[in-house]
Design a protein around this motif. Structure first.
Motif, PDB file in Angstrom:
ATOM      1  N   HIS A 189     -33.208 -20.794  40.690  1.00 43.98           N
ATOM      2  CA  HIS A 189     -32.861 -19.541  41.362  1.00 43.98           C
ATOM      3  C   HIS A 189     -33.706 -19.342  42.616  1.00 43.98           C
ATOM      4  N   VAL A 190     -33.058 -18.771  43.638  1.00 45.75           N
ATOM      5  CA  VAL A 190     -33.743 -18.444  44.893  1.00 45.75           C
ATOM      6  C   VAL A 190     -33.314 -17.045  45.301  1.00 45.75           C
ATOM      7  N   LEU A 191     -34.283 -16.250  45.718  1.00 47.31           N
ATOM      8  CA  LEU A 191     -34.017 -14.922  46.261  1.00 47.31           C
ATOM      9  C   LEU A 191     -34.500 -14.907  47.695  1.00 47.31           C
ATOM     10  N   LEU A 192     -33.616 -14.541  48.589  1.00 52.77           N
ATOM     11  CA  LEU A 192     -33.926 -14.457  50.013  1.00 52.77           C
ATOM     12  C   LEU A 192     -33.671 -13.025  50.443  1.00 52.77           C
ATOM     13  N   SER A 193     -34.682 -12.383  51.081  1.00 53.10           N
ATOM     14  CA  SER A 193     -34.516 -10.984  51.489  1.00 53.10           C
ATOM     15  C   SER A 193     -35.268 -10.696  52.777  1.00 53.10           C
ATOM     16  N   ASN A 194     -34.636  -9.882  53.611  1.00 53.39           N
ATOM     17  CA  ASN A 194     -35.337  -9.319  54.769  1.00 53.39           C
ATOM     18  C   ASN A 194     -35.491  -7.806  54.582  1.00 53.39           C
ATOM     19  N   GLY A 195     -35.293  -7.365  53.357  1.00 49.66           N
ATOM     20  CA  GLY A 195     -35.405  -5.945  53.042  1.00 49.66           C
ATOM     21  C   GLY A 195     -34.118  -5.175  53.251  1.00 49.66           C
ATOM     22  N   LEU A 196     -33.257  -5.697  54.097  1.00 50.65           N
ATOM     23  CA  LEU A 196     -31.977  -5.062  54.380  1.00 50.65           C
ATOM     24  C   LEU A 196     -30.850  -5.763  53.623  1.00 50.65           C
ATOM     25  N   SER A 197     -30.924  -7.088  53.581  1.00 48.60           N
ATOM     26  CA  SER A 197     -29.954  -7.920  52.871  1.00 48.60           C
ATOM     27  C   SER A 197     -30.703  -8.776  51.864  1.00 48.60           C
ATOM     28  N   HIS A 198     -30.112  -8.920  50.679  1.00 50.01           N
ATOM     29  CA  HIS A 198     -30.691  -9.754  49.628  1.00 50.01           C
ATOM     30  C   HIS A 198     -29.643 -10.782  49.231  1.00 50.01           C
ATOM     31  N   PHE A 199     -30.080 -12.016  49.079  1.00 42.17           N
ATOM     32  CA  PHE A 199     -29.178 -13.079  48.629  1.00 42.17           C
ATOM     33  C   PHE A 199     -29.828 -13.786  47.459  1.00 42.17           C
ATOM     34  N   TRP A 200     -29.128 -13.803  46.347  1.00 39.94           N
ATOM     35  CA  TRP A 200     -29.594 -14.462  45.134  1.00 39.94           C
ATOM     36  C   TRP A 200     -28.747 -15.716  44.948  1.00 39.94           C
ATOM     37  N   PHE A 201     -29.390 -16.870  44.936  1.00 36.50           N
ATOM     38  CA  PHE A 201     -28.718 -18.148  44.755  1.00 36.50           C
ATOM     39  C   PHE A 201     -29.076 -18.681  43.372  1.00 36.50           C
ATOM     40  N   SER A 202     -28.067 -18.985  42.568  1.00 37.37           N
ATOM     41  CA  SER A 202     -28.277 -19.593  41.250  1.00 37.37           C
ATOM     42  C   SER A 202     -27.623 -20.953  41.249  1.00 37.37           C
ATOM     43  N   LYS A 221     -26.459 -24.229  39.177  1.00 42.54           N
ATOM     44  CA  LYS A 221     -26.114 -24.771  37.871  1.00 42.54           C
ATOM     45  C   LYS A 221     -25.413 -26.090  38.109  1.00 42.54           C
ATOM     46  N   GLY A 222     -26.115 -27.175  37.840  1.00 47.59           N
ATOM     47  CA  GLY A 222     -25.562 -28.493  38.131  1.00 47.59           C
ATOM     48  C   GLY A 222     -25.385 -28.652  39.629  1.00 47.59           C
ATOM     49  N   THR A 223     -24.164 -28.940  40.038  1.00 46.10           N
ATOM     50  CA  THR A 223     -23.895 -29.113  41.469  1.00 46.10           C
ATOM     51  C   THR A 223     -23.311 -27.863  42.112  1.00 46.10           C
ATOM     52  N   SER A 224     -23.094 -26.808  41.314  1.00 39.56           N
ATOM     53  CA  SER A 224     -22.526 -25.595  41.891  1.00 39.56           C
ATOM     54  C   SER A 224     -23.612 -24.551  42.155  1.00 39.56           C
ATOM     55  N   ILE A 225     -23.350 -23.697  43.140  1.00 40.93           N
ATOM     56  CA  ILE A 225     -24.269 -22.623  43.498  1.00 40.93           C
ATOM     57  C   ILE A 225     -23.492 -21.318  43.515  1.00 40.93           C
ATOM     58  N   GLU A 226     -24.019 -20.344  42.796  1.00 42.90           N
ATOM     59  CA  GLU A 226     -23.444 -18.995  42.783  1.00 42.90           C
ATOM     60  C   GLU A 226     -24.322 -18.120  43.676  1.00 42.90           C
ATOM     61  N   ILE A 227     -23.687 -17.310  44.523  1.00 42.62           N
ATOM     62  CA  ILE A 227     -24.427 -16.445  45.435  1.00 42.62           C
ATOM     63  C   ILE A 227     -24.063 -14.996  45.141  1.00 42.62           C
ATOM     64  N   LYS A 228     -25.094 -14.156  45.009  1.00 43.23           N
ATOM     65  CA  LYS A 228     -24.903 -12.721  44.805  1.00 43.23           C
ATOM     66  C   LYS A 228     -25.698 -11.987  45.876  1.00 43.23           C
ATOM     67  N   GLN A 229     -25.270 -10.807  46.213  1.00 38.65           N
ATOM     68  CA  GLN A 229     -26.005  -9.995  47.179  1.00 38.65           C
ATOM     69  C   GLN A 229     -26.709  -8.856  46.453  1.00 38.65           C
ATOM     70  N   GLU A 230     -27.440  -9.216  45.409  1.00 36.74           N
ATOM     71  CA  GLU A 230     -28.189  -8.250  44.621  1.00 36.74           C
ATOM     72  C   GLU A 230     -29.335  -8.968  43.933  1.00 36.74           C
ATOM     73  N   ILE A 231     -30.241  -8.194  43.393  1.00 36.55           N
ATOM     74  CA  ILE A 231     -31.342  -8.748  42.618  1.00 36.55           C
ATOM     75  C   ILE A 231     -31.044  -8.413  41.164  1.00 36.55           C
ATOM     76  N   PRO A 232     -30.678  -9.419  40.355  1.00 37.38           N
ATOM     77  CA  PRO A 232     -30.259  -9.118  38.990  1.00 37.38           C
ATOM     78  C   PRO A 232     -31.414  -8.699  38.089  1.00 37.38           C
ATOM     79  N   LEU A 233     -31.060  -8.098  36.971  1.00 34.84           N
ATOM     80  CA  LEU A 233     -32.031  -7.792  35.929  1.00 34.84           C
ATOM     81  C   LEU A 233     -32.509  -9.094  35.303  1.00 34.84           C
ATOM     82  N   PHE A 234     -33.718  -9.099  34.840  1.00 38.92           N
ATOM     83  CA  PHE A 234     -34.265 -10.290  34.185  1.00 38.92           C
ATOM     84  C   PHE A 234     -33.379 -10.759  33.044  1.00 38.92           C
ATOM     85  N   SER A 235     -32.893  -9.813  32.238  1.00 39.57           N
ATOM     86  CA  SER A 235     -32.062 -10.157  31.073  1.00 39.57           C
ATOM     87  C   SER A 235     -30.778 -10.876  31.479  1.00 39.57           C
ATOM     88  N   ALA A 236     -30.300 -10.660  32.695  1.00 43.37           N
ATOM     89  CA  ALA A 236     -29.045 -11.280  33.146  1.00 43.37           C
ATOM     90  C   ALA A 236     -29.225 -12.764  33.494  1.00 43.37           C
TER      91      ALA A 236
END
Length: 153
Positions: free
Chosen positions: A120-133, A135-150
Motif C-alpha cells: 500500500h502507498v498513500l500519497l497526499s498534498n493535503g488537498l488530494s489523497h491517493f491510496w494505491f493498493s 495485489k499481484g499485478t493489479s493496482i487499486e486506486i482510491k481517493q481516500e484514506i481507509p480505516l485500518f480494519s478495511a
C-alpha cells in the motif's frame, strides 16, 4: 513562515489539535511519533495531518515510523507503517499543498516502491489523497484514506 500563513490553506482533513510553538521566529509542531518538536514547514503540516488521520483510522501508532532512510538508499520516506510482522505495509509520501500530484511525484513514489516490497502507498498534498493498493499485478486506486480494519484483513 507564520502559523497563520500555513493554516490559510484549508487541507482536506478533519480538524486536529496540534501542539505548536514559536522559537527564534521559527514555528515548530510536536510530532507524536518522533516525540519531539520539528520545524513546521508546509510539507510537515501535511505529514502531521496524515499521521493524525492514520491514528484516527486505528492504525497502531507504535508501528508508524517517520522520516527515516529507505533500505539501501540515501532517500528518506515521509512515513512508513509496519504490519504485525514488522514488514513494511504502507508507504506514505507527503507534499506541500502547493505541490500538485504530478507524474514526477508518482515517479518518485515508484522509485521508493522499487526499494521495498510494499502492498500500500498513500500519497497526499493535503488537498488530494491517493491510496494505491497492490495485489499481484493489479493496482487499486482510491481517493481516500481507509480505516485500518478495511485493509488489515
Amino acid at each position: 513562515m507564520a502559523i497563520r500563513k500555513i493554516k490559510e490553506v484549508q487541507l482536506n482533513f478533519p480538524e486536529f489539535s496540534f501542539q505548536i510553538k514559536t522559537q527564534n521566529n521559527q514555528n515548530y509542531i510536536f510530532d507524536v511519533i518522533r516525540n519531539k518538536y520539528v520545524v513546521l514547514t508546509p510539507e510537515e503540516w501535511v505529514r502531521q495531518h496524515v499521521v493524525h488521520q492514520l491514528i484516527t483510522n486505528n492504525f497502531p501508532k507504535g508501528r508508524i515510523s517517520v522520516e527515516k532512510s529507505l533500505p539501501n538508499s540515501t532517500k528518506r520516506y515521509d512515513a512508513l507503517y509496519f504490519d504485525e510482522k514488522l514488514s513494511p505495509y504502507l508507504l506514505v509520501e507527503c507534499k506541500a499543498p502547493s505541490v500538485s500530484i504530478s507524474q514526477s511525484v508518482l515517479n518518485q513514489v515508484m522509485r521508493y516502491i522499487s526499494l521495498l516490497d510494499i502492498p500500500h502507498v498513500l500519497l497526499s498534498n493535503g488537498l488530494s489523497h491517493f491510496w494505491f493498493s497492490r495485489k499481484g499485478t493489479s493496482i487499486e486506486i482510491k481517493q481516500e484514506i481507509p480505516l485500518f480494519s478495511a485493509i488489515s484483513g
